[in-house]
Design an enzyme around this catalytic site. Structure first.
Site, PDB file in Angstrom:
ATOM      1  N   GLU A 172       0.853  -1.369  -0.053  1.00  0.00           N
ATOM      2  CA  GLU A 172      -0.034  -0.049  -0.152  1.00  0.00           C
ATOM      3  C   GLU A 172       0.761   1.332   0.134  1.00  0.00           C
ATOM      4  OE1 GLU A 172      -2.700  -0.552   3.106  1.00  0.00           O
ATOM      5  OE2 GLU A 172      -3.682  -2.326   2.580  1.00  0.00           O
ATOM      6  N   GLU A 284      -6.319 -10.751  -0.943  1.00  0.00           N
ATOM      7  CA  GLU A 284      -7.168 -10.430   0.425  1.00  0.00           C
ATOM      8  C   GLU A 284      -8.768 -10.148  -0.143  1.00  0.00           C
ATOM      9  OE1 GLU A 284      -5.775  -7.091   2.351  1.00  0.00           O
ATOM     10  OE2 GLU A 284      -3.555  -7.532   2.216  1.00  0.00           O
TER      11      GLU A 284
END
Ligand code: 9MR
Length: 387
Positions: A172, A284
């Site tokens: 991220e 995810e």
């Protein structure tokens, strides 16, 4: 139409399952070491013939709960620790490591013949307080921060050396803007510059040359609508590869929300990363929607109820369509334990099992897709026209 299709495919799943069960115990390639064999209709068994790993994050870390552990072991061929390998957890006190959670997960995986995705070495979240406080109050200089990070990566990757299949090395780093770029305000970038990401990959590679090293992020397969974030990651990773940085894969987290519709370019985005010579993975996956009652996790509308299995199915098919897509991992499998209700007000229903650990329509859709991908549709007899 959807209902008809589902019925037909369910029959196909049943046929495949019968065939697999009837076969000798050689089917244990789908399964594991002696003594452990997953059910023939489990997600992992259905995906085994095409060598796709189906995974879950272990959230909560409830491996003592028999119903939970049974699903985690039987349905999935790869596991990811939801939190247990994050810096905050492995080094809560400076200089004192706690590998107990990670070790426990690795042992669970060994017993169930599962591969482990390590998560995550370089992230701005879930850092130990001693580290962030030290940096913020000036007692840890940028030079020291850099050597602490290097040590963290070497020590952790070395501790788990040979036991991790894919590492989410960096997580991220890109902005949710159009255009997107590496976030200059990211904790690591602000203190150590953008080049720290490449260094993290180099250190991890030195520590375990056989692990597959991933860059992992959300909204990088078209989920943002504009594809801006995917474009930015694509340009960045292409440049890193040119410079010889040991990056082996891109993970799209796959946190979807039914209110935005399915990102139709997901497959194309995964494919263009693969065309750079990279592996790809969905790391995810979950699909959130609006719910009436957060504890019951019942969607507010029929549309949401239909969109949920559809989006799981489309996301899985995007991965199935790309040869280099190695694994499809869901971020926890039960609604009672999902991170979603705590982070998105009014939303939930995001996983493939309900609050009582019963499989939902999304689970069945995945079974059907995997059965079709692995075995095709049943062959039809020729049709003879009688005049
Ligand atoms: O599932 C994790 C949850 O238990 C933690 O509280 C949270 C803290 O930010 O992190 C969650 O996992 C995140 C993952 O590490 C990175 N991508 C987003 C995930 C969901 O927040």
């Amino acid at each position: 139409m959807r209902v008809l299709r589902k019925t037909a495919v369910s029959a196909a799943v049943a046929a495949v399952v019968l065939a697999v069960s009837a076969a000798s115990s050689d089917a244990s390639t789908a399964g594991g070491p002696k003594g452990f064999r997953p059910p023939a209709d489990s997600l992992r068994a259905l995906a085994a013939p095409i060598n796709l790993a189906v995974g879950t994050a272990i959230i909560p870390f409830d491996l003592d709960h028999p119903d939970y552990a049974k699903i985690a072991g039987e349905q999935f061929s790869t596991v990811t620790p939801g939190n247990e390998m994050k810096w905050q957890v492995v080094e809560p006190t400076r200089g004192t490591y706690d590998w107990s959670g990670g070790d426990r997960l690795v042992e669970f995986a060994r017993k169930h013949n599962q591969k482990v995705r390590g998560h995550t070495l370089l992230w701005h979240n879930q850092l130990p307080t001693w580290l962030t406080e030290g940096v913020n109050n000036g007692t840890i200089s940028n030079d020291e921060l850099r050597s602490l990070l290097r040590k963290h990566i070497f020590d952790e990757v070395t501790h788990f050396k040979g036991k991790i299949w894919q590492w989410d090395v960096a997580n991220e780093f890109f902005t949710d803007s159009n255009p997107s770029r590496i976030n200059p305000n990211n904790f690591w970038v602000a203190h150590l510059g953008e080049g720290i990401i490449a260094d993290a990959f180099r250190w991890a590679h030195q520590a375990d040359p056989h692990a597959l090293l991933f860059y992992n992020d959300y909204n990088i397969a078209g989920e943002d609508g504009s594809n801006a974030k995917s474009d930015a990651v694509y340009a960045w990773v292409k440049e890193q590869l040119k410079q010889g940085v040991p990056i082996h894969g891109i993970g799209d987290q796959g946190h979807l929300d039914t209110q935005f519709g399915f990102p139709t370019q997901m497959k194309a985005d995964l494919q263009r990363f693969a065309d750079l010579g990279l592996k790809v993975a969905i790391t995810e996956a979950d699909v959130r929607t609006f719910v009436n009652n957060p504890t019951e996790q019942v969607p507010t509308s029929n549309l949401a109820l239909l969109a949920h299995p559809y989006e799981f199915s489309e996301m899985l098919k995007a991965c199935l369509a790309v040869r280099e897509c190695l694994s499809f991992t869901v971020w926890g499998f039960g609604d009672a334990d999902s991170w979603v209700p705590g982070f998105f007000t009014g939303e939930g229903y995001a996983t493939i099992y309900d609050v009582n650990l019963n499989p939902k329509a999304a689970y069945t859709a995945m079974q059907e897709d995997l059965a079709l991908a692995a075995h095709g549709a049943p062959h039809r007899p020729g049709s003879h026209h009688h005049r």
